[in-house]
Design a protein around this motif. Structure first.
Motif, PDB file in Angstrom:
ATOM      1  N   VAL A 173       0.839  -1.213   0.000  1.00 37.10           N
ATOM      2  CA  VAL A 173       0.000   0.000   0.000  1.00 37.10           C
ATOM      3  C   VAL A 173       0.866   1.252   0.000  1.00 37.10           C
ATOM      4  O   VAL A 173       0.594   2.220  -0.737  1.00 37.10           O
ATOM      5  CB  VAL A 173      -0.960   0.000   1.220  1.00 37.10           C
ATOM      6  CG1 VAL A 173      -1.603   1.376   1.416  1.00 37.10           C
ATOM      7  CG2 VAL A 173      -2.038  -1.055   1.038  1.00 37.10           C
TER       8      VAL A 173
ATOM      9  N   THR B  80      -6.286   1.977   6.519  1.00 39.04           N
ATOM     10  CA  THR B  80      -6.472   0.655   5.901  1.00 39.04           C
ATOM     11  C   THR B  80      -7.276  -0.229   6.848  1.00 39.04           C
ATOM     12  O   THR B  80      -7.043  -0.220   8.058  1.00 39.04           O
ATOM     13  CB  THR B  80      -5.117  -0.016   5.607  1.00 39.04           C
ATOM     14  OG1 THR B  80      -4.339  -0.029   6.801  1.00 39.04           O
ATOM     15  CG2 THR B  80      -4.360   0.707   4.515  1.00 39.04           C
TER      16      THR B  80
ATOM     17  N   LEU C 168      -9.187   0.480   1.623  1.00 36.21           N
ATOM     18  CA  LEU C 168      -8.163   1.520   1.714  1.00 36.21           C
ATOM     19  C   LEU C 168      -8.875   2.857   1.558  1.00 36.21           C
ATOM     20  O   LEU C 168      -9.366   3.188   0.481  1.00 36.21           O
ATOM     21  CB  LEU C 168      -7.102   1.327   0.623  1.00 36.21           C
ATOM     22  CG  LEU C 168      -6.058   2.437   0.469  1.00 36.21           C
ATOM     23  CD1 LEU C 168      -5.273   2.656   1.759  1.00 36.21           C
ATOM     24  CD2 LEU C 168      -5.092   2.115  -0.672  1.00 36.21           C
TER      25      LEU C 168
ATOM     26  N   THR D 153      -9.113  -5.741  -2.415  1.00 31.18           N
ATOM     27  CA  THR D 153      -9.146  -4.440  -1.739  1.00 31.18           C
ATOM     28  C   THR D 153      -9.973  -3.444  -2.542  1.00 31.18           C
ATOM     29  O   THR D 153      -9.859  -3.379  -3.767  1.00 31.18           O
ATOM     30  CB  THR D 153      -7.718  -3.886  -1.545  1.00 31.18           C
ATOM     31  OG1 THR D 153      -6.956  -4.817  -0.772  1.00 31.18           O
ATOM     32  CG2 THR D 153      -7.730  -2.546  -0.829  1.00 31.18           C
TER      33      THR D 153
END
Length: 435
Positions: free
Chosen positions: A258, A278, A287, A316
């Motif tokens: 990330v 996160t 995120l 994600t």
């Protein structure tokens, strides 16, 4: 080769410097009881540790670990198991259970009464144990058991109390009960159980290694049964901790990916990130980002979501917060959550700044003034010097070293010292000439 092996075995031999075994066992037995003063000390240590966790003060938590008598019955259980003294083992476990219940009751009452219910980082760190906590508990237990069997006890005992950290998880479990967070309770109790069991097992190994005489001779069948119970207990505790360690590794790996994504897609392009969060444990992971001024279209957000896979950020969803009201609320919550940590850091920075200012002198400005009174002085250096650091009578005295065209007479040096004492508001100043 045989001589080398012999020398090495002699080098690591634990029988050297060993205390009388009867005296060791007497000391162990005297420390397992939890009644009278020991119970009061435990209750006070629990309160101190709970306060430390509540205000996020590491120093206070360490203090509580040092005064806690919790190690006594755990070591007693290890010795009882090692010498097959089942009365000592039973008594130690009974006292450990009493101590654990007292600790839970006192910490739960404290956190229930306390007006501050925020989950501090010091509390959070005791709710997800992993394999590293087992390594710490086992290694710390070995050190503690070795130290107890020595004539010279030395410094290891306080260090073991800090490293194995029995108090904080017990108090965290109390916090979990007080606020009704059972995930916290079970996580902290699991860490507490890890510490207790592996200190006990490491003590058992040291007792066996030193070949302490057994109180009761057991048949091979019973000895095998004891080893089977220990092995089962170790397996039960290790397996979940390995899973938690794997989860921790995955989370760190995910966070690293990330960070790379944010650097390449935003920071390197001059887009300032105002808010980042996160949510690793959700499915799909999330995120959340907020930006200082940049606004994104739906098409741009979709493209950014698609780029996540290129950085191995799988499963994600990227959420860009563009509603200023929601963003402001989340930022305020984040600041509130980290308030105590920031306060401690700010306080430490202010203290360091004060120390620097207290030890700093404007040599150039002072030289200009000194030259008016003593034209022969061409350069000076003034700094604080601390005397008697290892004693109770520590004192700090400013020392001036000067360079001059000719050495000042004693009377002139006294005059210079008196002037500097007035000028710098110091009680005494030492003056030396540069040779």
């Amino acid at each position: 080769m045989k001589k080398l092996v012999s020398d090495f075995l002699r080098f690591i031999n634990l029988n050297q410097g060993e205390e009388d075994r009867r005296k060791v066992l007497e000391n162990v037995k005297s420390n397992i009881s939890f009644s009278g003063s020991n119970l009061w000390i435990l209750a006070c240590a629990i309160v101190v540790a709970s306060v430390g966790l509540n205000v996020n003060s590491t120093a206070v938590i360490i203090g509580a670990m040092l005064i806690s008598p919790l190690m006594g019955p755990i070591v007693g259980a290890g010795f009882g198991l090692g010498v097959y003294d089942f009365y000592l083992l039973q008594k130690s476990l009974k006292n450990l259970m009493v101590a654990t219940l007292v600790g839970l009751v006192v910490s739960t009452l404290y956190f229930y009464i306390s007006p501050f219910k925020e989950t501090q980082p010091e509390l959070l760190s005791r709710t997800a144990p992993n394999i590293y906590d087992i390594i710490i508990a086992f290694s710390g237990g070995l050190v503690g058991a070795i130290a107890i069997t020595r004539v010279e006890k030395g410094n290891p005992i306080p260090g073991v109390a800090i490293a194995t950290a029995l108090m904080p998880p017990l108090c965290t479990a109390g916090y979990g009960l007080a606020v009704g967070n059972y995930r916290f309770f079970f996580g902290a109790i699991y860490l507490y159980a890890i510490n207790c069991v592996f200190i006990c097992i490491s003590t058992f190994f040291i007792v066996k290694y030193l070949k302490y005489p057994t109180k009761k001779q057991l048949t091979d069948k019973y000895q095998t049964k004891v080893k089977y119970i220990i092995s089962t207990l170790i397996t039960i505790l290790i397996l979940p901790s390995i899973f938690f360690a794997y989860q921790l590794f995955q989370e760190k790996k995910y966070q690293h990916a990330v960070d790379i994504y944010l650097e390449k897609e935003f920071s390197s392009k001059g887009i300032a990130i105002l808010y980042k969060k996160t949510k690793f444990n959700q499915n799909p992971k999330k995120l959340e980002l907020g930006f200082l001024s940049k606004k994104f279209t739906e098409k741009e957000i979709k493209a950014l979501n698609e780029k996540l896979k290129a950085y191995e950020i799988n499963n994600t969803k990227l959420l860009i917060m563009q509603d200023t009201t929601d963003l402001k609320s989340d930022i305020l919550n984040e600041i509130k959550y980290n308030k105590s940590v920031l306060s401690e850091k700010d306080l430490a920075i202010l203290n360091l700044k004060k120390q620097i200012e207290d030890n700093k002198y404007k040599n150039k400005a002072l030289l200009a003034e000194i030259k008016i009174l003593f034209p022969e002085i061409v350069n000076i250096s003034i700094a604080n010097h601390t005397y008697n650091e290892e004693t109770d009578s520590v004192k700090t005295v400013p020392i001036l070293i000067y360079k001059s065209t000719k050495v000042l007479e004693k009377e002139s040096e006294k005059k210079l010292a008196s002037w500097l004492e007035q000028r710098l508001s110091k009680k005494s100043i030492e003056i030396y000439s540069q040779k």
